[in-house]
Design a protein around this motif. Structure first.
Motif, PDB file in Angstrom:
ATOM      1  N   GLY A  39       0.814  -1.209   0.000  1.00  0.00           N
ATOM      2  CA  GLY A  39       0.000   0.000   0.000  1.00  0.00           C
ATOM      3  C   GLY A  39       0.844   1.253   0.000  1.00  0.00           C
ATOM      4  N   THR A  40       0.264   2.338   0.498  1.00  0.00           N
ATOM      5  CA  THR A  40       0.916   3.644   0.504  1.00  0.00           C
ATOM      6  C   THR A  40       1.963   3.721   1.609  1.00  0.00           C
ATOM      7  OG1 THR A  40      -1.076   4.703  -0.362  1.00  0.00           O
ATOM      8  CG2 THR A  40       0.531   6.125   0.709  1.00  0.00           C
ATOM      9  N   ASN A  41       3.163   4.125   1.243  1.00  0.00           N
ATOM     10  CA  ASN A  41       4.241   4.286   2.204  1.00  0.00           C
ATOM     11  C   ASN A  41       3.908   5.393   3.197  1.00  0.00           C
ATOM     12  OD1 ASN A  41       6.645   4.309   3.544  1.00  0.00           O
ATOM     13  ND2 ASN A  41       7.910   4.843   1.777  1.00  0.00           N
ATOM     14  N   ARG A  42       4.021   5.107   4.500  1.00  0.00           N
ATOM     15  CA  ARG A  42       3.771   6.132   5.516  1.00  0.00           C
ATOM     16  C   ARG A  42       4.952   7.076   5.676  1.00  0.00           C
ATOM     17  NH1 ARG A  42      -0.549   3.204   4.406  1.00  0.00           N
ATOM     18  NH2 ARG A  42      -2.077   3.112   6.098  1.00  0.00           N
ATOM     19  N   GLU A  43       6.045   6.790   4.999  1.00  0.00           N
ATOM     20  CA  GLU A  43       7.261   7.597   5.102  1.00  0.00           C
ATOM     21  C   GLU A  43       7.546   8.189   3.728  1.00  0.00           C
ATOM     22  OE1 GLU A  43      11.329   5.766   5.652  1.00  0.00           O
ATOM     23  OE2 GLU A  43      10.836   6.293   7.713  1.00  0.00           O
ATOM     24  N   PRO A  44       7.079   9.413   3.423  1.00  0.00           N
ATOM     25  CA  PRO A  44       7.182   9.949   2.063  1.00  0.00           C
ATOM     26  C   PRO A  44       8.614  10.302   1.670  1.00  0.00           C
ATOM     27  CG  PRO A  44       6.409  11.655   3.551  1.00  0.00           C
ATOM     28  CD  PRO A  44       6.451  10.374   4.349  1.00  0.00           C
ATOM     29  N   ARG A  45       8.847  10.276   0.362  1.00  0.00           N
ATOM     30  CA  ARG A  45      10.090  10.799  -0.176  1.00  0.00           C
ATOM     31  C   ARG A  45       9.919  12.304  -0.349  1.00  0.00           C
ATOM     32  NH1 ARG A  45      11.989  10.456  -5.722  1.00  0.00           N
ATOM     33  NH2 ARG A  45      10.203   9.110  -6.164  1.00  0.00           N
ATOM     34  N   LEU A  46      10.926  13.085   0.041  1.00  0.00           N
ATOM     35  CA  LEU A  46      10.842  14.543  -0.024  1.00  0.00           C
ATOM     36  C   LEU A  46      11.535  15.049  -1.284  1.00  0.00           C
ATOM     37  CD1 LEU A  46      11.531  15.402   3.736  1.00  0.00           C
ATOM     38  CD2 LEU A  46       9.326  15.166   2.574  1.00  0.00           C
ATOM     39  N   ILE A  47      10.764  15.735  -2.138  1.00  0.00           N
ATOM     40  CA  ILE A  47      11.261  16.198  -3.431  1.00  0.00           C
ATOM     41  C   ILE A  47      11.406  17.720  -3.401  1.00  0.00           C
ATOM     42  CG2 ILE A  47      10.770  16.296  -5.899  1.00  0.00           C
ATOM     43  CD1 ILE A  47       9.097  13.777  -5.561  1.00  0.00           C
ATOM     44  N   PRO A  48      12.556  18.264  -3.818  1.00  0.00           N
ATOM     45  CA  PRO A  48      12.738  19.722  -3.839  1.00  0.00           C
ATOM     46  C   PRO A  48      11.747  20.395  -4.783  1.00  0.00           C
ATOM     47  CG  PRO A  48      14.846  18.582  -4.053  1.00  0.00           C
ATOM     48  CD  PRO A  48      13.774  17.548  -4.207  1.00  0.00           C
ATOM     49  N   GLY A  49      11.225  21.550  -4.358  1.00  0.00           N
ATOM     50  CA  GLY A  49      10.287  22.305  -5.176  1.00  0.00           C
ATOM     51  C   GLY A  49      10.137  23.711  -4.641  1.00  0.00           C
ATOM     52  N   THR A  50       9.106  24.407  -5.091  1.00  0.00           N
ATOM     53  CA  THR A  50       8.836  25.771  -4.631  1.00  0.00           C
ATOM     54  C   THR A  50       7.362  25.891  -4.260  1.00  0.00           C
ATOM     55  OG1 THR A  50       8.397  26.522  -6.889  1.00  0.00           O
ATOM     56  CG2 THR A  50      10.654  26.790  -6.049  1.00  0.00           C
ATOM     57  N   ASP A  51       7.066  26.860  -3.384  1.00  0.00           N
ATOM     58  CA  ASP A  51       5.677  27.107  -3.024  1.00  0.00           C
ATOM     59  C   ASP A  51       5.101  28.219  -3.896  1.00  0.00           C
ATOM     60  OD1 ASP A  51       6.762  29.435  -2.043  1.00  0.00           O
ATOM     61  OD2 ASP A  51       6.558  28.893   0.071  1.00  0.00           O
ATOM     62  N   SER A  52       3.888  28.681  -3.570  1.00  0.00           N
ATOM     63  CA  SER A  52       3.228  29.697  -4.388  1.00  0.00           C
ATOM     64  C   SER A  52       3.974  31.025  -4.407  1.00  0.00           C
ATOM     65  CB  SER A  52       1.797  29.921  -3.872  1.00  0.00           C
ATOM     66  OG  SER A  52       1.822  30.305  -2.502  1.00  0.00           O
ATOM     67  N   ALA A  53       4.815  31.254  -3.377  1.00  0.00           N
ATOM     68  CA  ALA A  53       5.596  32.490  -3.318  1.00  0.00           C
ATOM     69  C   ALA A  53       6.960  32.346  -3.985  1.00  0.00           C
ATOM     70  CB  ALA A  53       5.775  32.927  -1.867  1.00  0.00           C
ATOM     71  N   GLY A  54       7.247  31.156  -4.495  1.00  0.00           N
ATOM     72  CA  GLY A  54       8.525  30.927  -5.148  1.00  0.00           C
ATOM     73  C   GLY A  54       9.636  30.537  -4.204  1.00  0.00           C
ATOM     74  N   ASP A  55       9.315  30.306  -2.936  1.00  0.00           N
ATOM     75  CA  ASP A  55      10.331  29.914  -1.957  1.00  0.00           C
ATOM     76  C   ASP A  55      10.597  28.419  -2.039  1.00  0.00           C
ATOM     77  OD1 ASP A  55      10.527  32.532  -0.941  1.00  0.00           O
ATOM     78  OD2 ASP A  55       8.772  32.203   0.338  1.00  0.00           O
ATOM     79  N   PHE A  56      11.820  28.041  -1.705  1.00  0.00           N
ATOM     80  CA  PHE A  56      12.220  26.634  -1.741  1.00  0.00           C
ATOM     81  C   PHE A  56      11.493  25.852  -0.653  1.00  0.00           C
ATOM     82  CE2 PHE A  56      14.889  23.238  -0.012  1.00  0.00           C
ATOM     83  CZ  PHE A  56      15.052  22.451  -1.143  1.00  0.00           C
TER      84      PHE A  56
END
Length: 217
Positions: A39-56
């Motif tokens: 099933g769904t892993n309870r421990e997610p992989r964290l992927i680099p990205g940005t939010d709506s303000a453009g912050d990391f």
């Protein structure tokens, strides 16, 4: 970590139906267990990205996994031996992790009612530096003292040592009942030789001791 942008491998997202099964059996001095989870892993992989303000930010990505494992325990007189082993796929590549160890109990310490247990464990994660746990190649040494008195007084103290970089975690836990309705708990943690590569590094200034007084109604 921006949980609002959480992504899922399953099109059903958090509503994906998972399943798990476990079988256990005792044969003489041996306790054996087998389990599987899909099933769904309870421990997610964290992927680099940005939010709506453009912050990391880091975006959680919940993958679908299959995990199988075995746990084995054997009692031999005053000795307790144990092994826990898992194998998991779905996180880019299959990996294995294990914990193996023992506990020796000195019953009737110094001709008293107290018992002293000496504990040793080895913890390994095949992902090494990519592991999401700090215990990827570590040993733990500890002692457990149970006074076996009416107040259920007991204490556990130990050290976890990273074999590769000598990072050390010291810990102590103790508890004792006070009368019929109260209980006192003590818990302490301190770190030593933390390096920036260690997952505990963000806690380098978080050594602490905690006293807790509990009342039961």
């Amino acid at each position: 970590v921006d949980a609002r942008q959480a992504r899922y491998e399953s099109s059903q997202k958090e509503r994906h139906i998972d399943w798990a099964a476990r079988w256990s059996h005792t044969v003489g001095d041996w306790d054996i267990g087998l389990h599987h989870f899909s099933g769904t892993n309870r421990e997610p992989r964290l992927i680099p990205g940005t939010d709506s303000a453009g912050d990391f930010v880091l975006t959680p990505y919940y993958e679908l996994i299959n995990q199988s494992g075995v746990d084995v325990q054997r009692v031999m007189g005053d000795w307790l031996w144990k092994l826990e082993l898992i194998s998991r796929d779905g996180e880019q590549e299959r990996y294995s992790a294990l914990t193996v160890g023992f506990e020796y109990t000195w019953v009737g310490l110094l001709e008293s009612a107290a018992d002293l247990g000496l504990i040793g464990e080895y913890l390994y994660d095949e992902r090494e530096e990519q592991a999401t746990t700090p215990f990827e190649n570590d040993i733990m040494l500890g002692a457990r003292l149970a006074l076996n008195d009416a107040q259920s007084s007991e204490a556990l103290a130990g050290i976890v040592i990273d074999i590769e970089n000598d990072t050390r975690l010291f810990f102590v836990e103790a508890s004792r009942r006070l009368g019929q309705r109260w209980k006192l708990n003590i818990e302490g943690r301190t770190f030593s030789n933390l390096t920036p590569q260690n997952l505990f590094y963000s806690l380098r200034n978080d050594d602490h001791i905690q006293l807790e007084l509990v009342r039961y109604f």
